[in-house]
Scaffold this motif. Structure first.
Motif, PDB file in Angstrom:
ATOM      1  N   LEU A 141       0.828  -1.211   0.000  1.00 59.82           N
ATOM      2  CA  LEU A 141       0.000   0.000   0.000  1.00 59.82           C
ATOM      3  C   LEU A 141       0.861   1.260   0.000  1.00 59.82           C
ATOM      4  N   ASN A 142       1.916   1.244   0.794  1.00 54.90           N
ATOM      5  CA  ASN A 142       2.761   2.422   0.922  1.00 54.90           C
ATOM      6  C   ASN A 142       3.775   2.560  -0.212  1.00 54.90           C
ATOM      7  N   ALA A 143       4.104   1.443  -0.853  1.00 52.82           N
ATOM      8  CA  ALA A 143       5.078   1.497  -1.944  1.00 52.82           C
ATOM      9  C   ALA A 143       4.549   2.295  -3.124  1.00 52.82           C
ATOM     10  N   LYS A 144       3.269   2.124  -3.417  1.00 55.84           N
ATOM     11  CA  LYS A 144       2.662   2.821  -4.559  1.00 55.84           C
ATOM     12  C   LYS A 144       1.196   3.096  -4.222  1.00 55.84           C
ATOM     13  N   PRO A 145       0.917   4.156  -3.435  1.00 51.93           N
ATOM     14  CA  PRO A 145      -0.456   4.457  -3.009  1.00 51.93           C
ATOM     15  C   PRO A 145      -1.461   4.561  -4.145  1.00 51.93           C
ATOM     16  N   VAL A 146      -1.002   4.980  -5.326  1.00 52.38           N
ATOM     17  CA  VAL A 146      -1.929   5.115  -6.451  1.00 52.38           C
ATOM     18  C   VAL A 146      -2.531   3.769  -6.836  1.00 52.38           C
ATOM     19  N   MET A 147      -1.846   2.677  -6.493  1.00 51.94           N
ATOM     20  CA  MET A 147      -2.347   1.342  -6.816  1.00 51.94           C
ATOM     21  C   MET A 147      -3.143   0.736  -5.661  1.00 51.94           C
ATOM     22  N   ALA A 148      -3.321   1.499  -4.592  1.00 53.07           N
ATOM     23  CA  ALA A 148      -3.980   0.982  -3.394  1.00 53.07           C
ATOM     24  C   ALA A 148      -5.365   0.369  -3.648  1.00 53.07           C
ATOM     25  N   PRO A 149      -6.259   1.049  -4.396  1.00 51.76           N
ATOM     26  CA  PRO A 149      -7.582   0.448  -4.620  1.00 51.76           C
ATOM     27  C   PRO A 149      -7.508  -0.946  -5.229  1.00 51.76           C
ATOM     28  N   SER A 150      -6.647  -1.109  -6.208  1.00 52.96           N
ATOM     29  CA  SER A 150      -6.496  -2.409  -6.863  1.00 52.96           C
ATOM     30  C   SER A 150      -5.921  -3.445  -5.907  1.00 52.96           C
ATOM     31  N   VAL A 151      -4.926  -3.044  -5.125  1.00 51.63           N
ATOM     32  CA  VAL A 151      -4.307  -3.958  -4.153  1.00 51.63           C
ATOM     33  C   VAL A 151      -5.333  -4.375  -3.105  1.00 51.63           C
ATOM     34  N   VAL A 152      -6.092  -3.405  -2.603  1.00 51.42           N
ATOM     35  CA  VAL A 152      -7.130  -3.695  -1.602  1.00 51.42           C
ATOM     36  C   VAL A 152      -8.129  -4.706  -2.152  1.00 51.42           C
ATOM     37  N   ASN A 153      -8.599  -4.474  -3.363  1.00 44.88           N
ATOM     38  CA  ASN A 153      -9.576  -5.383  -3.974  1.00 44.88           C
ATOM     39  C   ASN A 153      -9.025  -6.799  -4.082  1.00 44.88           C
ATOM     40  N   SER A 154      -7.818  -6.924  -4.577  1.00 46.99           N
ATOM     41  CA  SER A 154      -7.228  -8.248  -4.795  1.00 46.99           C
ATOM     42  C   SER A 154      -7.014  -8.994  -3.483  1.00 46.99           C
ATOM     43  N   VAL A 155      -6.491  -8.294  -2.498  1.00 42.98           N
ATOM     44  CA  VAL A 155      -6.205  -8.948  -1.216  1.00 42.98           C
ATOM     45  C   VAL A 155      -7.492  -9.347  -0.499  1.00 42.98           C
ATOM     46  N   ILE A 156      -8.485  -8.485  -0.533  1.00 42.22           N
ATOM     47  CA  ILE A 156      -9.762  -8.819   0.121  1.00 42.22           C
ATOM     48  C   ILE A 156     -10.452  -9.979  -0.594  1.00 42.22           C
ATOM     49  N   HIS A 157     -10.394  -9.991  -1.917  1.00 37.25           N
ATOM     50  CA  HIS A 157     -10.990 -11.113  -2.656  1.00 37.25           C
ATOM     51  C   HIS A 157     -10.296 -12.425  -2.297  1.00 37.25           C
ATOM     52  N   ARG A 158      -8.990 -12.364  -2.043  1.00 36.76           N
ATOM     53  CA  ARG A 158      -8.252 -13.572  -1.682  1.00 36.76           C
ATOM     54  C   ARG A 158      -8.532 -13.988  -0.221  1.00 36.76           C
ATOM     55  N   TYR A 159      -8.758 -12.970   0.639  1.00 40.52           N
ATOM     56  CA  TYR A 159      -8.989 -13.250   2.062  1.00 40.52           C
ATOM     57  C   TYR A 159     -10.290 -12.581   2.519  1.00 40.52           C
ATOM     58  N   PRO A 160     -11.427 -13.013   1.993  1.00 38.71           N
ATOM     59  CA  PRO A 160     -12.704 -12.344   2.289  1.00 38.71           C
ATOM     60  C   PRO A 160     -13.109 -12.372   3.765  1.00 38.71           C
ATOM     61  N   ASP A 161     -12.657 -13.376   4.496  1.00 39.61           N
ATOM     62  CA  ASP A 161     -13.020 -13.457   5.913  1.00 39.61           C
ATOM     63  C   ASP A 161     -12.371 -12.353   6.742  1.00 39.61           C
ATOM     64  N   ASP A 162     -11.365 -11.712   6.190  1.00 37.32           N
ATOM     65  CA  ASP A 162     -10.648 -10.656   6.919  1.00 37.32           C
ATOM     66  C   ASP A 162     -10.985  -9.274   6.362  1.00 37.32           C
ATOM     67  N   PHE A 163     -12.174  -9.153   5.810  1.00 40.50           N
ATOM     68  CA  PHE A 163     -12.588  -7.903   5.154  1.00 40.50           C
ATOM     69  C   PHE A 163     -12.360  -6.682   6.038  1.00 40.50           C
ATOM     70  N   ASP A 164     -12.930  -6.685   7.239  1.00 42.02           N
ATOM     71  CA  ASP A 164     -12.844  -5.516   8.119  1.00 42.02           C
ATOM     72  C   ASP A 164     -11.395  -5.171   8.445  1.00 42.02           C
ATOM     73  N   GLU A 165     -10.623  -6.167   8.783  1.00 40.35           N
ATOM     74  CA  GLU A 165      -9.231  -5.936   9.157  1.00 40.35           C
ATOM     75  C   GLU A 165      -8.438  -5.332   7.994  1.00 40.35           C
ATOM     76  N   LEU A 166      -8.607  -5.896   6.813  1.00 43.58           N
ATOM     77  CA  LEU A 166      -7.843  -5.448   5.651  1.00 43.58           C
ATOM     78  C   LEU A 166      -8.231  -4.039   5.204  1.00 43.58           C
ATOM     79  N   LEU A 167      -9.534  -3.748   5.217  1.00 40.46           N
ATOM     80  CA  LEU A 167      -9.967  -2.410   4.810  1.00 40.46           C
ATOM     81  C   LEU A 167      -9.520  -1.373   5.839  1.00 40.46           C
ATOM     82  N   ASN A 168      -9.592  -1.747   7.089  1.00 40.56           N
ATOM     83  CA  ASN A 168      -9.180  -0.822   8.151  1.00 40.56           C
ATOM     84  C   ASN A 168      -7.689  -0.512   8.058  1.00 40.56           C
ATOM     85  N   ILE A 169      -6.895  -1.517   7.734  1.00 38.37           N
ATOM     86  CA  ILE A 169      -5.457  -1.300   7.558  1.00 38.37           C
ATOM     87  C   ILE A 169      -5.215  -0.290   6.443  1.00 38.37           C
TER      88      ILE A 169
END
Length: 246
Positions: A141-169
């Motif tokens: 997220l910090n390496a390239k903030p402009v790519m954050a939305p895409s990174v967030v989507n991909s990681v949450i799709h891979r780990y849907p049970d951790d939705f709240d934790e990942l979005l909050n991070i």
């Protein structure tokens, strides 16, 4: 018994032949690297050139380059990605298996050089280092903030049970992007509307509160739901009611 001995002999010969072939291949590649070095070709260009010429030897070339130039691992990573950016996940896999640098540093180098493949990079790194998944995610997220939305989507799709934790991070790491990340979340995870609302309000400021409330309204959340969530997040009821779109 005689047949068994013959089979064992054949297997031994085959293994020996494979070992010899691998050794010969490494020697040839090593000579190529040395020739490039003599011609004052950078490690980055050398790796990229060899991979483009011999893509079927990707793992052998990258592995040898790391062993031969351990202090120039960044150039090896960049050269590998330059030759085949769509193979970013494989480059990350080899880099981490060879332990050329700390996981965070590998991720930074790769994402900064090839941000379009940030998703592949972070997912592969998370798979290889499951216990450090959140740190991998934070680094990405910090390496390239402009790519954050895409990174967030991909990681949450891979780990849907951790939705709240990942979005909050994501909200905590990129406070200036809370509004855009909130809109992105509503678009890509419409079934998690109330969770998104609660987390965005938790990370809101006086500056973006109006935008967050408006985003929630556009996402279809009722006024009463937004007001209750805001109050639970410590926002004055009157302050929320004043900024509802008319």
């Amino acid at each position: 018994m005689k047949v068994l001995k013959i089979l064992v002999c054949i297997v031994s010969i085959s293994i020996s032949s494979l070992t010899t072939a691998a050794t010969n291949q490494e020697q040839v590649l090593n000579k190529m690297f040395n020739k490039h070095n003599e011609q004052q070709i950078s490690v980055e260009r050398s790796v990229s050139s060899l991979l483009k010429s011999y893509p079927e030897l990707q793992e052998s070339i990258i592995t040898l380059a790391f062993k031969k130039y351990p202090d120039k691992y960044k150039q090896v990573i960049r050269g590998s990605l330059s030759a085949a950016p769509s193979h970013a996940h494989k480059v990350i896999e080899i880099s981490m298996e060879q332990e050329v640098a700390h996981c965070d540093e590998i991720i930074k180098v790769a994402i900064n050089f090839e941000p379009a493949y940030a998703d592949d990079i972070v997912l592969m790194a998370s798979e290889l280092h499951p216990n450090d998944r959140n740190q991998v995610y934070i680094t990405a997220l910090n390496a390239k903030p402009v790519m954050a939305p895409s990174v967030v989507n991909s990681v949450i799709h891979r780990y849907p049970d951790d939705f709240d934790e990942l979005l909050n991070i994501a909200f905590e790491q990129l406070p200036d992007s809370v509004t855009s990340l909130t809109n992105n979340a509503y678009t890509n995870f419409p079934d998690n509307g109330e969770n998104i609302l609660n987390l965005s309000l938790k990370n809101s400021t006086d500056k973006n509160l109006k935008e967050i409330v408006e985003s929630a309204t556009k996402a279809g959340l009722s006024n009463s739901t937004i007001i209750d969530a805001a109050i639970n997040a410590g926002v004055e009821k009157e302050a929320v009611e004043e900024i509802f779109p008319s």
